[in-house]
Design a protein around this motif. Sequence first.
Motif: not given
Length: 151
Positions: A109-113, A130-140
């Motif tokens: 599955t491809r997840f995009t936020a 810190g969008f990239e780090a925060g939302w990246g952690a959420m996606a992880d």
Amino acid sequence: MSNIRELSVERRIAAPVEDVWRTMVDRFEEWFCPRPWRAEAREIEWRPGGRSLVVMHGPDGEEILNEGVVLDYEPNRRFVFTDAFTAGWQPSGPFMVGLFEIAQDGDGTRFTAAARHWTDEAWERHRSMGFEAGWGAMADQLQTLAEGGAL
């Protein structure tokens, strides 16, 4: 920056779309907020026009209230929310529209936020927060849970 003032993260998750979707909705509080913060979904009506009230709790007792409205809800595909309104379509000071989408990607599955903003200033503020780090952690975190791991 695009015309739609969008910030986004993407992950490939080694799990079927239906499993990722169930994780996104049924285990929302577990993945939505980057640790050590945690999300408390006080109310989410999973339907277009439904109320969304999520409180993010920080490690030092911080509380950030996120109230808004679900704009779109398509099972096994996406949900979209905004903080431009609160319950009953009351206008609020808009910051963004959040889009959480999934699609089949081979055997996974491809997840995009994505977060779309009304102004350049809001886009820049979210990026510099810190969008990239925060939302990246959420996606992880979503990826780990959907693939059967533990946080």
